[in-house]
Write an enzyme that holds these catalytic residues in place. Structure first.
Site, mmCIF file in Angstrom:
data_model
loop_
_atom_site.group_PDB
_atom_site.id
_atom_site.type_symbol
_atom_site.label_atom_id
_atom_site.label_comp_id
_atom_site.label_asym_id
_atom_site.label_seq_id
_atom_site.Cartn_x
_atom_site.Cartn_y
_atom_site.Cartn_z
ATOM 1 N N ILE A 149 0.833 -1.202 0.000
ATOM 2 C CA ILE A 149 0.000 0.000 0.000
ATOM 3 C C ILE A 149 0.867 1.250 0.000
ATOM 4 O O ILE A 149 0.617 2.198 -0.764
ATOM 5 C CB ILE A 149 -0.948 -0.013 1.216
ATOM 6 C CG1 ILE A 149 -1.973 -1.142 1.078
ATOM 7 C CG2 ILE A 149 -1.659 1.331 1.360
ATOM 8 C CD1 ILE A 149 -2.823 -1.372 2.304
ATOM 9 N N PRO A 170 10.755 -1.405 9.450
ATOM 10 C CA PRO A 170 11.775 -2.256 10.068
ATOM 11 C C PRO A 170 13.102 -2.252 9.322
ATOM 12 O O PRO A 170 14.160 -2.425 9.941
ATOM 13 C CB PRO A 170 11.131 -3.654 10.034
ATOM 14 C CG PRO A 170 9.671 -3.403 9.921
ATOM 15 C CD PRO A 170 9.530 -2.156 9.114
ATOM 16 N N ARG A 229 -4.720 1.118 10.659
ATOM 17 C CA ARG A 229 -5.566 0.726 11.777
ATOM 18 C C ARG A 229 -5.668 1.890 12.753
ATOM 19 O O ARG A 229 -4.681 2.598 13.014
ATOM 20 C CB ARG A 229 -5.000 -0.506 12.492
ATOM 21 C CG ARG A 229 -5.196 -1.811 11.744
ATOM 22 C CD ARG A 229 -6.648 -2.271 11.792
ATOM 23 N NE ARG A 229 -6.825 -3.628 11.298
ATOM 24 C CZ ARG A 229 -7.257 -3.941 10.075
ATOM 25 N NH1 ARG A 229 -7.538 -2.962 9.213
ATOM 26 N NH2 ARG A 229 -7.421 -5.201 9.719
ATOM 27 N N ASP A 253 -9.367 7.116 7.671
ATOM 28 C CA ASP A 253 -10.269 6.090 7.140
ATOM 29 C C ASP A 253 -10.537 5.027 8.190
ATOM 30 O O ASP A 253 -11.315 4.107 7.960
ATOM 31 C CB ASP A 253 -9.673 5.438 5.881
ATOM 32 C CG ASP A 253 -10.656 4.482 5.224
ATOM 33 O OD1 ASP A 253 -11.842 4.853 5.091
ATOM 34 O OD2 ASP A 253 -10.258 3.356 4.859
ATOM 35 N N HIS A 277 -14.257 3.726 7.209
ATOM 36 C CA HIS A 277 -13.428 2.586 6.806
ATOM 37 C C HIS A 277 -13.814 2.089 5.404
ATOM 38 O O HIS A 277 -14.230 0.938 5.221
ATOM 39 C CB HIS A 277 -13.516 1.449 7.821
ATOM 40 C CG HIS A 277 -12.240 0.670 7.923
ATOM 41 N ND1 HIS A 277 -11.721 0.220 9.102
ATOM 42 C CD2 HIS A 277 -11.367 0.257 6.969
ATOM 43 C CE1 HIS A 277 -10.584 -0.432 8.892
ATOM 44 N NE2 HIS A 277 -10.351 -0.425 7.595
#
Length: 313
Positions: A149, A170, A229, A253, A277
């Site tokens: 994404i 990471p 999230r 969202d 969402h």
């Protein structure tokens, strides 16, 4: 031969997927629109497979115990696995399916749409004549989480002639070279970015990573976009940052508790746009995700490797 019994945890799974599942399985679906956890647990005993549809309800030891030892496979109708106790599943040798890659384009589109809506105040009813737009051209973009994404967001933003793309995560990614994107520390990304996009998974490391310290580090002209999230953002800290001018605006969202209570102060802020969402809410995307989830489940029930089987790291 007995047909497998499968529990689908919500009746609004795409019809094309449910029809395929019903051809080979006895399907159990809750009768109510919003089944509670207790209602789901009551339907679990004796099922061979779970088609799990809610990222807000935890799929954990309690659910697995309620299903019984005959449970052979679990499949999610979503990409993220943060609602699942993946270690518990692995300890029982139960395969887990999910839907990576399929929703990426639709989510990236929503991310860019939110950026435009917030930056241009397209949805504002406050009538602020003095509002100053910020030029996207030449701006510095920060992307937290440069997976599928994040990279599609970067691809779309190149058409806006942005000045620089930063990303953190990471580790650095070789694929970032195609976007001339720079790998930086999270703290540096916050300080330098004009627009910050959240597109990382929800993990123990990312829960509330956008808190008071993060907002204090951002530019007062910065815009935050979250398409990942809700729990990655400390909403109390975000509210204070928006009201106090620590950041300019936000486009969300996703929020921590969905649906967001109608009395939430975030609804009343002219510099905050909230969507219910909608990241994956195109018919094509939802159909493809649901069909992949059913394909994963059917493979698991046959003791075959799923087309998109989650691998614990």
């Amino acid at each position: 031969m007995r047909r497998p019994r499968v529990l689908v945890t919500h009746h609004q799974v795409q019809p094309v997927a449910l029809e395929r599942l019903r051809k080979e399985c006895d399907v159990i679906v809750p009768a109510v629109d919003f089944p509670s956890r207790a209602q789901i647990l009551d339907l679990c005993p004796g099922v061979d497979g779970l088609l799990w549809t809610s990222y807000k309800m935890k799929l954990d030891r309690e659910v697995l115990d309620a299903c019984g030892a005959q449970l052979k496979a679990v499949s999610l109708t979503m990409n993220g696995v943060d609602c699942v106790d993946v270690k518990e599943l692995a300890s029982r040798n139960i395969p887990l399916g999910h839907t990576p890659y399929i929703p990426n384009r639709a989510v990236a589109d929503i991310a860019v749409g939110l950026m435009l809506s917030v930056n241009e105040r397209l949805l504002s009813t406050a009538g602020e004549v003095c509002y100053q737009r910020q030029s996207i051209q030449g701006s510095t973009i920060g992307i937290v989480g440069f997976g599928g994404i994040g990279q599609l967001i970067a691809s779309r933003l190149q058409a806006f002639d942005v000045g620089c793309i930063l990303y953190c995560g990471p580790s650095s990614k070789a694929s970032a070279d195609a976007f001339h994107a720079q790998f930086v520390a999270f703290e540096q990304l916050l300080v330098r970015s004009d627009f910050v996009f959240i597109s990382c998974p929800l993990t123990d490391a990312t829960v509330r990573m956008f808190g008071r310290e993060a907002f204090a580090a951002m530019k007062p002209t910065a815009v935050l976009i979250n398409v990942a999230r809700g729990a990655i953002v400390d909403e109390a800290a975000l509210l204070d940052a928006l009201k106090g001018g620590q950041i300019r605006a936000a486009g969300l969202d996703t929020v921590t508790d969905e649906p967001l209570p109608p009395y939430s102060e975030l609804f009343n802020l002219p510099n905050c746009v909230i969507l219910p969402h909608l990241g994956t809410a195109t018919k094509r995307t939802r159909d493809e995700m649901a069909v992949r989830a059913v394909e994963n489940l059917m493979h698991g029930l046959r003791n075959a490797t799923m087309p998109a089987q989650f691998q614990t790291q």
